[in-house]
Write a protein that holds these residues in place. Structure first.
Motif, short mmCIF file in Angstrom:
data_model
loop_
_atom_site.label_atom_id
_atom_site.label_comp_id
_atom_site.label_asym_id
_atom_site.label_seq_id
_atom_site.Cartn_x
_atom_site.Cartn_y
_atom_site.Cartn_z
N ASN A 192 10.46 10.75 -32.03
CA ASN A 192 11.34 11.88 -31.72
C ASN A 192 11.71 12.69 -32.96
OD1 ASN A 192 12.35 13.20 -29.55
ND2 ASN A 192 14.29 12.14 -29.52
N ASN A 193 12.04 12.01 -34.05
CA ASN A 193 12.50 12.74 -35.24
C ASN A 193 11.40 13.62 -35.84
OD1 ASN A 193 15.04 11.67 -34.98
ND2 ASN A 193 14.61 9.90 -36.29
N PRO A 194 10.19 13.11 -36.13
CA PRO A 194 9.15 14.03 -36.66
C PRO A 194 8.77 15.13 -35.68
CG PRO A 194 8.23 11.85 -36.25
CD PRO A 194 9.70 11.72 -36.12
N LEU A 195 8.87 14.82 -34.37
CA LEU A 195 8.53 15.83 -33.38
C LEU A 195 9.53 16.99 -33.41
CD1 LEU A 195 6.27 16.07 -31.31
CD2 LEU A 195 7.83 15.17 -29.61
N ASN A 196 10.80 16.66 -33.62
CA ASN A 196 11.81 17.71 -33.75
C ASN A 196 11.53 18.58 -34.97
OD1 ASN A 196 13.33 17.12 -31.50
ND2 ASN A 196 14.56 15.57 -32.54
N SER A 197 11.05 17.96 -36.04
CA SER A 197 10.71 18.74 -37.25
C SER A 197 9.56 19.69 -36.97
CB SER A 197 10.34 17.78 -38.39
OG SER A 197 11.45 16.95 -38.70
N VAL A 198 8.52 19.20 -36.28
CA VAL A 198 7.36 20.04 -35.97
C VAL A 198 7.80 21.26 -35.15
CG1 VAL A 198 5.20 20.14 -34.68
CG2 VAL A 198 5.70 18.16 -36.11
N ALA A 199 8.57 21.00 -34.07
CA ALA A 199 9.01 22.10 -33.21
C ALA A 199 9.93 23.04 -33.97
CB ALA A 199 9.70 21.53 -31.98
N GLY A 200 10.81 22.48 -34.79
CA GLY A 200 11.76 23.31 -35.53
C GLY A 200 11.07 24.23 -36.53
N TYR A 201 10.11 23.70 -37.27
CA TYR A 201 9.41 24.54 -38.26
C TYR A 201 8.55 25.60 -37.55
CZ TYR A 201 10.89 21.81 -42.27
OH TYR A 201 11.65 21.23 -43.25
N ALA A 202 7.96 25.25 -36.42
CA ALA A 202 7.16 26.24 -35.68
C ALA A 202 8.06 27.38 -35.18
CB ALA A 202 6.46 25.57 -34.49
N GLU A 203 9.25 27.02 -34.70
CA GLU A 203 10.17 28.06 -34.24
C GLU A 203 10.65 28.91 -35.43
OE1 GLU A 203 12.13 25.89 -30.33
OE2 GLU A 203 13.00 25.53 -32.32
N ALA A 204 10.82 28.31 -36.58
CA ALA A 204 11.25 29.06 -37.78
C ALA A 204 10.17 30.06 -38.19
CB ALA A 204 11.53 28.08 -38.92
N LEU A 205 8.92 29.63 -38.11
CA LEU A 205 7.83 30.56 -38.45
C LEU A 205 7.76 31.72 -37.47
CD1 LEU A 205 5.01 28.06 -39.48
CD2 LEU A 205 6.20 29.68 -40.96
N LEU A 206 8.00 31.44 -36.19
CA LEU A 206 8.00 32.54 -35.21
C LEU A 206 9.13 33.53 -35.52
CD1 LEU A 206 7.23 31.02 -31.69
CD2 LEU A 206 5.94 32.74 -32.95
N ARG A 207 10.28 32.98 -35.95
CA ARG A 207 11.39 33.88 -36.30
C ARG A 207 11.01 34.75 -37.49
NH1 ARG A 207 14.58 29.34 -35.06
NH2 ARG A 207 14.71 28.75 -37.26
N ARG A 208 10.25 34.17 -38.44
CA ARG A 208 9.79 34.97 -39.60
C ARG A 208 8.94 36.13 -39.14
NH1 ARG A 208 9.46 32.32 -44.61
NH2 ARG A 208 8.38 34.22 -45.33
N PHE A 209 8.08 35.88 -38.14
CA PHE A 209 7.24 36.96 -37.63
C PHE A 209 8.09 38.05 -36.99
CE2 PHE A 209 3.63 34.04 -37.93
CZ PHE A 209 2.65 34.90 -38.38
N ARG A 210 9.15 37.63 -36.26
CA ARG A 210 10.00 38.63 -35.60
C ARG A 210 10.84 39.41 -36.63
NH1 ARG A 210 10.64 34.52 -31.60
NH2 ARG A 210 12.51 33.76 -32.68
N ASP A 211 11.27 38.70 -37.71
CA ASP A 211 12.11 39.35 -38.71
C ASP A 211 11.31 40.23 -39.68
OD1 ASP A 211 14.17 38.05 -37.52
OD2 ASP A 211 14.25 36.40 -38.99
N ALA A 212 10.00 39.92 -39.79
CA ALA A 212 9.17 40.69 -40.73
C ALA A 212 8.01 41.33 -39.96
CB ALA A 212 8.65 39.79 -41.85
#
Length: 406
Positions: A192-212
Motif C-alpha cells: 500500500n505505501n509504495p503504491l500511494n507514492s506511485v499514484a501521488g507522483y503521477a498525479e503531481a506530474l499531471l498537475r505540472r502539465f496543467r500548470d505549465a
C-alpha cells in the motif's frame, strides 16, 4: 424245580434277543432316532440363524456379502437405506464401485477381497442414484471369507463419514482462512505505501502539465499525459484489490447493533436496481413477516448479502431468476439466495471460499466476495451453506443467530 438264574442283558443284547436289529421294527426305530436328531439340529440352526441375523441387523454400518463371482448374496438394512438400488441381491460390485468398467481389480475393494487381500479404502460418491450432485464420503473395510466349497467370498463394511468429513473440511477451511487473513494483511500493508507514492507522483506530474501549458504542447511529451493517466488508473485499481484484502483480514471494528435482515436486503436490492446490465434477470424478494433482529455489524452483513446477490445475478447467462427469501428457523434467521444459473461444478465446489478463486471472466470480480462473506458470517457466529446442481442453479443459505433481547 430248577432255580432261576439272573443274568445282566445290555440294550444291544436285548435288541438281538428280540430280533429288533434285523427286523423292520429296528430299522424304523433307527430312522425315528435320526429324525429326532435332525429336528434337534434344525432347531439349533434356526436359533443360530436368528442370532446371526440379529447381529447382522444391529450393525450400524452398511454390510454386504459378495459371492465368488462378486455378486451380492446378503445386505443389511443400512445398505438398503444407503444404496437401495445398487445393493440389491443379485447385483454385481460394478453397480456400486465402478459403473463404467466391468472389471477394476486395482481399485475395487470387492475384487481385492476376492483375490485374498483385506483392505481399507475411502471412497466419495459424487452423485446419488438420481444423478444429483450430493458428495458422500465412506470408509470401506473389505475382508475375505470362505464359503463351504472353499471359494473366496467378500465381506464389506461401509461406514458413512460424510458428516465427519464435512466438519474436517470446514475446520481446514477456517484454519486456512485465518492463515491467509494474517498473510494478506501483511502483504497489503507492504504494498500500500509504495503504491500511494506511485499514484501521488503521477498525479503531481499531471498537475505540472496543467500548470505549465508549454509542457503540454511540447511534441516530445505529447504522450506523457496519457501514460500518467494509465499509471494513476492502474494504481487505484491495485489499491482496490488491497482494500479488499485488508477488509478480508481486518477485525471488525464496526458498530454492533440490532439489524433487520429484511431492511438490509431491501437496501441491497435498491443498489442493484440501477444495474442495467442485469435487466434480463428478475429478482424476487420474499421477506418473512416481522423477523427477529440479528445482533451484528450492519455494514458487514450488507456486504455479505450484496456479494451473494451479485454472484447469483452474474451466474445467469441470459434471462433468469434470482429468488431471495428470509425465514425464521428455531433460534436462527435464515437468508436464502437462489439463482437459476449454470450451477457450480463439483470439482470446484470446495474452492469457492478461497480468496482470489473465481470462475468469472476478467473484470467481473477478484474472487474475494465469497471469502469475505464467509469470514463475516463466521464472525457473527453464523453459517453459510451452498447447494448446487449443474444446469439448474445454486442456493446459498446464510444462518444467523436471532436476538430475542428486547
Amino acid at each position: 424245580m430248577d432255580k432261576i438264574k439272573h443274568a445282566r442283558v445290555d440294550e444291544a443284547h436285548l435288541d438281538q434277543l428280540l430280533g429288533l436289529s434285523s427286523s423292520k421294527i429296528g430299522f424304523y426305530a433307527d430312522v425315528k432316532q435320526k429324525i429326532q436328531e435332525l429336528e434337534a439340529a434344525n432347531i439349533g440352526l434356526r436359533a443360530k440363524k436368528s442370532e446371526l441375523q440379529a447381529v447382522f441387523d444391529a450393525i450400524s454400518d452398511g454390510l454386504i456379502v459378495f459371492d465368488h463371482r462378486a455378486v451380492i448374496q446378503h445386505r443389511n438394512h443400512v445398505c438398503a437405506r444407503l444404496f437401495p438400488a445398487q445393493t440389491l441381491v443379485g447385483k454385481g460390485c460394478r453397480h456400486i464401485f465402478h459403473k463404467d468398467r466391468s472389471r477394476a481389480p486395482e481399485s475395487c475393494p470387492v475384487e481385492r477381497a476376492l483375490a485374498g487381500e483385506s483392505c481399507q479404502v475411502s471412497i466419495t460418491f459424487s452423485r446419488d442414484e438420481e444423478g444429483k450432485s450430493l458428495p458422500r464420503h465412506f470408509d470401506i473395510s473389505a475382508t475375505t471369507i470362505e464359503d463351504p466349497s472353499g471359494s473366496n467370498r467378500a465381506l464389506l463394511f461401509l461406514r458413512d463419514v460424510t458428516e465427519k468429513r464435512t466438519q474436517e473440511l470446514q475446520l481446514m477451511q477456517a484454519e486456512k482462512m485465518s492463515s491467509l487473513g494474517v498473510l494478506a494483511a501483511g502483504v497489503a500493508h507492504e504494498i500500500n505505501n509504495p503504491l500511494n507514492s506511485v499514484a501521488g507522483y503521477a498525479e503531481a506530474l499531471l498537475r505540472r502539465f496543467r500548470d505549465a501549458p508549454d509542457l503540454a504542447v511540447d511534441p516530445r511529451l505529447e504522450d506523457f499525459q496519457g501514460y500518467l493517466n494509465v499509471i494513476i488508473r492502474e494504481a487505484y485499481r491495485c489499491k482496490g484489490v488491497i482494500d479488499g484484502l485488508l477488509s478480508f483480514s481486518r477485525k471488525s471494528d464496526g458498530t454492533i447493533s440490532a439489524v433487520d435482515v429484511n431492511e438490509l436486503m431491501k437496501e441491497v436490492l435498491e443498489l442493484l436496481r440501477h444495474k442495467s446490465r442485469y435487466d434480463k434477470v428478475s429478482i424476487d424478494f420474499d421477506g418473512c413477516a416481522d423477523p427477529p433482529v440479528v445482533k451484528g455489524d450492519a455494514a458487514a452483513l450488507r456486504q455479505v448479502f450484496l456479494n451473494l446477490v451479485l454472484n447469483a445475478v452474474q451466474a445467469i447467462d441470459g434471462p433468469g431468476l434470482v429468488a431471495i427469501s428470509t425465514a425464521v428457523k428455531g433460534d436462527e434467521v435464515v437468508v436464502r439466495v437462489r439463482d437459476t444459473g449454470s450451477g457450480i461444478a463439483p470439482e470446484t465446489l470446495d474452492q469457492i471460499w478461497n480468496p482470489f478463486f473465481t470462475t468469472k471472466s476478467v473484470g467481473q470480480g477478484l474472487g474475494l466476495g465469497l471469502a469475505v462473506s464467509y469470514n463475516i458470517v463466521k464472525k457473527h457466529s453464523g453459517e453459510v451453506q451452498v447447494e448446487t446442481e449443474i444446469g439448474k442453479g445454486t442456493l446459498f443459505s446464510v444462518r444467523l443467530p436471532a436476538c430475542r433481547e428486547k
